[in-house]
Design a protein around this motif. Structure first.
Motif, PDB file in Angstrom:
ATOM      1  N   ASN A  85      -7.622  -0.001   0.804  1.00 61.45           N
ATOM      2  CA  ASN A  85      -7.624  -0.660   2.105  1.00 61.45           C
ATOM      3  C   ASN A  85      -8.137   0.321   3.157  1.00 61.45           C
ATOM      4  O   ASN A  85      -7.519   1.345   3.414  1.00 61.45           O
ATOM      5  CB  ASN A  85      -6.187  -1.105   2.430  1.00 61.45           C
ATOM      6  N   SER A 100      -0.080 -15.786   9.113  1.00 63.45           N
ATOM      7  CA  SER A 100      -1.346 -16.498   9.368  1.00 63.45           C
ATOM      8  C   SER A 100      -1.179 -18.017   9.249  1.00 63.45           C
ATOM      9  O   SER A 100      -0.138 -18.511   8.818  1.00 63.45           O
ATOM     10  CB  SER A 100      -2.402 -16.039   8.357  1.00 63.45           C
ATOM     11  N   SER A 135       1.085 -14.769   3.586  1.00 60.93           N
ATOM     12  CA  SER A 135       1.896 -15.480   4.582  1.00 60.93           C
ATOM     13  C   SER A 135       2.582 -16.708   3.989  1.00 60.93           C
ATOM     14  O   SER A 135       3.777 -16.947   4.216  1.00 60.93           O
ATOM     15  CB  SER A 135       1.029 -15.906   5.768  1.00 60.93           C
ATOM     16  N   SER A 179       0.803  -1.231   0.000  1.00 58.33           N
ATOM     17  CA  SER A 179       0.000   0.000   0.000  1.00 58.33           C
ATOM     18  C   SER A 179       0.831   1.273   0.000  1.00 58.33           C
ATOM     19  O   SER A 179       1.909   1.334   0.601  1.00 58.33           O
ATOM     20  CB  SER A 179      -0.881   0.038   1.246  1.00 58.33           C
TER      21      SER A 179
END
Ligand SMILES: Cc1cc2nc3c(=O)[nH]c(=O)nc-3n(C[C@H](O)[C@H](O)[C@H](O)COP(=O)(O)O)c2cc1C
Length: 341
Positions: free
Chosen positions: A138, A223, A275, A50
């Motif tokens: 986002n 994750s 992840s 981002s």
């Protein structure tokens, strides 16, 4: 049907992707070398890291202060400031976007991470001009003030979405947190505000405390597949309620081809990973793709789109399981050590 003959092409935000597997925003997608490796391993699209509102605001404040200080000291000093062009966070972001876009043969999605409306939305137009095929907005907010109600948060977010969608000349997907109190209603309004896709869900990183120093530690844990449950549940519930022209992407907890198959089965158009790719490297995309192909072929699906199309059956048959009825049944299904005795 052999695994290699399975057709993985899918449409996401109106873009035709060779695979539903997308690399979500992370340092991997922002680095030209790993972006190339992701593309080489078969990724369907890349979401760049981002461009953060905070970074731009901090830079603007710093720049204004520097100019002010310089002007007071000596007007001639202006000539000694380094050229601004090419040096700002946003300029660097746009330059990197252009480089990555030129280096890979898959769609590149720019990501904007913002909380406030205003001049900020012009970046939505700038990233499109720099070659982004779509924008992912986002909306990451922690509603910590006792004076800001849920309705205030929602209307501020909707204003932001509408602002960015108006400014962008490419499709906009909105990456949401799972913490809105009435998710189905809110997503409906996000779509009304112009979003062409929803990315579910943003993962929140919880700060920890070091008990020795009493310092707050920001630790990033990757994750596991357990986290897929949340996007699965919401995509299953939302898919029948949102127009087919609106894309849904699952993010958080996708680690295997089977995880990807689950997301497609409940109605995701695209399946995002970070992840797993950070842990095992960009080439892991090929492994996940092979697992997805094997699962599809083994279950006699000819394409990812066909599994994606089976959504109404999955959600109709198990509709209640995704809603409240599941809560009591889940609690009662626990068979711990005591239960097994
Ligand atoms: C190191 C790192 C950096 C990330 N940077 C961004 C970012 O810049 N913007 C964003 O929207 N998400 C970012 N994310 C979130 C991921 O895109 C993704 O949504 C999240 O990790 C959940 O997916 P996963 O379970 O596959 O990791 C980042 C995640 C990690 C681990």
């Amino acid at each position: 049907m052999t695994a290699t003959a399975v057709d993985l092409t899918i449409t996401y935000l109106g873009l035709s992707l060779r695979s539903p597997l997308i690399a979500s925003a992370s340092p991997l997608t922002g680095d030209i070398e790993s972006a190339r490796r992701l593309a080489g391993a078969g990724i369907g699209a890349l979401v760049l890291p981002s461009l953060f509102e905070e970074e731009i605001v901090a830079e603007e404040i710093g720049l204004a202060a520097a100019l002010e200080a310089g002007a007071e000291d000596s007007p001639e000093a202006h000539g000694f400031f380094p050229p601004i062009e090419g040096a700002t966070v946003a300029d660097r972001y746009l330059a990197n976007l252009e480089r990555i876009k030129a280096a890979v043969d898959v769609p590149v999605i720019a990501s904007l991470n913002a909380t406030s409306v205003g001049a900020w939305s012009r970046y939505a137009a700038l990233v499109a001009d720099a070659g982004a095929d779509a924008v992912e907005l986002n909306v990451y907010r922690v509603a910590a003030s006792p004076y800001v109600a849920g309705t205030d948060v929602e209307s501020a977010d909707l204003e932001l979405v509408a602002d960015v969608c108006r400014a962008a000349t490419v499709p906009v997907a909105v990456k949401l947190s799972p913490y809105y109190s009435a998710m189905a209603s809110f997503t409906h309004q996000v779509i009304q505000a112009g979003a062409r896709g929803l990315v579910l869900f943003n993962r929140f990183y919880q700060p920890d405390i070091d008990l020795e120093t009493m310092d707050v530690e920001c630790r990033l844990e990757l994750s596991t597949s357990v986290e897929l449950g949340l996007p699965l549940r919401w995509i299953a519930m939302l898919r029948p309620q949102v127009p087919e022209t609106v894309s849904l992407a699952a993010t958080s907890g996708v680690h295997t081809g089977e995880d990807a198959a689950k997301a497609l089965a409940v109605g995701a158009d695209a399946v995002m990973m970070t992840s797993e790719l950070l842990r095992r490297g960009p080439e892991r995309v090929a492994g996940v793709e092979a697992e997805l192909r094997a699962w599809l072929a083994g279950h006699e699906y000819e394409s990812a789109a066909q599994l994606r199309g089976s959504v109404s059956r999955v959600t109709a048959e198990a509709g209640e399981a995704f809603e409240r009825a599941n809560y009591m049944a889940t609690l009662r299904s626990w068979v711990g050590a005591a239960g097994r005795r």
